[in-house]
Write a protein that holds these residues in place. Structure first.
Motif, mmCIF file in Angstrom:
data_model
loop_
_atom_site.group_PDB
_atom_site.id
_atom_site.type_symbol
_atom_site.label_atom_id
_atom_site.label_comp_id
_atom_site.label_asym_id
_atom_site.label_seq_id
_atom_site.Cartn_x
_atom_site.Cartn_y
_atom_site.Cartn_z
ATOM 1 N N ARG A 1 2.726 11.394 -5.972
ATOM 2 C CA ARG A 1 1.756 10.337 -5.705
ATOM 3 C C ARG A 1 2.282 9.055 -6.352
ATOM 4 O O ARG A 1 2.338 8.947 -7.582
ATOM 5 C CB ARG A 1 0.381 10.678 -6.281
ATOM 6 C CG ARG A 1 -0.682 9.626 -5.918
ATOM 7 C CD ARG A 1 -2.013 9.884 -6.601
ATOM 8 N NE ARG A 1 -2.993 8.916 -6.147
ATOM 9 C CZ ARG A 1 -3.917 9.146 -5.212
ATOM 10 N NH1 ARG A 1 -3.974 10.331 -4.626
ATOM 11 N NH2 ARG A 1 -4.775 8.208 -4.861
ATOM 12 N N LEU A 30 -0.955 8.525 3.393
ATOM 13 C CA LEU A 30 -1.180 8.006 2.048
ATOM 14 C C LEU A 30 -1.581 6.549 2.126
ATOM 15 O O LEU A 30 -0.980 5.764 2.864
ATOM 16 C CB LEU A 30 0.108 8.135 1.215
ATOM 17 C CG LEU A 30 0.135 7.401 -0.127
ATOM 18 C CD1 LEU A 30 -0.712 8.153 -1.151
ATOM 19 C CD2 LEU A 30 1.559 7.232 -0.635
ATOM 20 N N MET A 79 -4.995 10.325 0.070
ATOM 21 C CA MET A 79 -3.724 11.036 -0.040
ATOM 22 C C MET A 79 -3.891 12.430 0.525
ATOM 23 O O MET A 79 -4.524 13.297 -0.081
ATOM 24 C CB MET A 79 -3.242 11.124 -1.487
ATOM 25 C CG MET A 79 -1.909 11.857 -1.621
ATOM 26 S SD MET A 79 -1.244 11.801 -3.288
ATOM 27 C CE MET A 79 0.195 12.884 -3.104
#
Length: 362
Positions: free
Chosen positions: A49, A63, A70
């Protein structure tokens, strides 16, 4: 397919700030070790991430940190092939493949028999990974990833752990996947040879930044990018059609600059091939040479000259509708009075284009 990526992430001592768009085909993320290639792929897969970023695949948002979105990895439908294959050692090849197929959406699994045939792994089905060579393991790993019916196949330097013989063994299978399955691939590599054989698009990364991106044929023939590619490995990619197999064991190919003769390439007349020609293997002459052993003399025109920091120069030639790079000295540029528009002959030895630099083309 269009993959749109915008990533901003900071590690200790390293900052990634990369944006690019990848169309269908094979997009190669190319750059030196530590340039951020694997970080980009991990973010696309959902394994990382980023601090900030946005990733979309064919309009589907994977994303968006600004929106707090996400998608988890299992919902992105990505196939991932790592350097070491990561097969389950206690399962047979068949069972490893079926494990991949288990993740395919119901009713959308790929044809197992076709994938097995494309990868040449039918004789391996009852064996376990411990008895396979490195190249065989990678082919099975690729098959397992494809059988999950991914929207995008991610390959993180899949040949890096293999010796040259095993790389030569597996490259034709990757070409078949590209040409017959039309599965979009994001391919990480620091090998110019692999990029020239496989890629349709190149994204060039340096120190976490995208410094250039575009069609592979244009990127490889850009003299301004040669230092980033590596001067020793700099070279262009041209397309050639197999015209005939000659009686003396040579294959005659037709290119935009004339015929090229290579040792038997094992392709049928009419087939289109990719040829990677190293810039250092190209000599230039302002008149057609006579009385020399080189058979390949291609008519070309100087399009651009880029002088290096030292005694060298990179010359981009127009070869019909394509481009060829030649690495010469500044002195040669001066003595031959080379300038844009100068007609020349590009001379290369028949044996200078090795088998590893001859690939198939769609």
């Amino acid at each position: 397919m269009t993959l749109s990526v915008a990533l901003h992430h900071r590690f200790a001592g390293f900052s990634l700030d990369a944006e690019f768009e990848a169309p269908g085909g094979v997009t190669a993320l190319f750059g030196r070790s530590g340039s951020g290639k694997s970080t980009v792929v991990d973010a696309v897969a959902g394994l990382l991430r980023p601090d900030r970023g946005r990733i979309a695949l064919d309009g589907t948002l994977l994303l968006d940190t600004d929106a707090g979105r996400m998608l988890p990895p299992h919902r992105r439908r990505m196939g991932y092939v790592f350097q070491d294959g990561r097969l389950f050692p206690h399962l047979t090849v068949r069972q490893n493949l079926l494990y991949g197929r288990w993740f395919a959406p119901k009713g959308q699994g790929a044809d197992t028999g076709r994938i097995v045939d494309l990868l040449g792994i039918a004789p391996l089905m009852d064996r376990r990974p411990g008895s396979l060579s490195g190249g065989e393991k990678q082919r099975v790993a690729i098959g397992r990833a494809i059988l999950s019916n991914p929207r995008l196949l991610l390959m993180d330097e899949p040949l890096a752990a293999l010796d040259e013989a095993r790389k030569a063994e597996i490259l034709p299978y990757l070409e078949r996947l590209r040409d017959e399955l039309h599965l979009p691939i994001l391919y990480v590599s620091h090998s110019v040879a692999e990029v020239a054989r496989l890629a349709t698009t190149v994204v060039l990364l340096e120190a976490g930044r995208v410094i250039a991106s575009g069609p592979a044929v244009d990127m490889l023939a850009d003299p301004a990018l040669a230092p980033a590619m590596g001067l020793r490995e700099a070279g262009s990619m041209i397309f050639a059609r197999v015209a005939a197999q000659e009686d003396d064991g040579l294959t005659r190919l037709e290119t935009g600059g004339g015929p090229v003769f290579l040792p038997d390439v094992g392709a049928a007349p009419g087939a289109t091939l990719r040829l990677r020609i190293l810039a250092q293997d190209v000599m230039l002459a302002t008149e057609r040479p006579r009385g020399i052993s080189a058979l390949n003399m291609l008519a070309a025109t100087v399009e651009e000259i880029r002088l290096g920091d030292g005694p060298g120069a990179m010359v981009r030639l127009r070869l019909g509708e394509e481009h060829l790079l030649a690495r010469v000295t500044r002195r040669s540029v001066r003595v031959l009075d080379l300038r844009p528009g100068t007609p020349v002959f590009a001379v290369l030895k028949t044996v200078s284009v090795g088998r590893e630099n001859v690939g198939t083309a769609t």
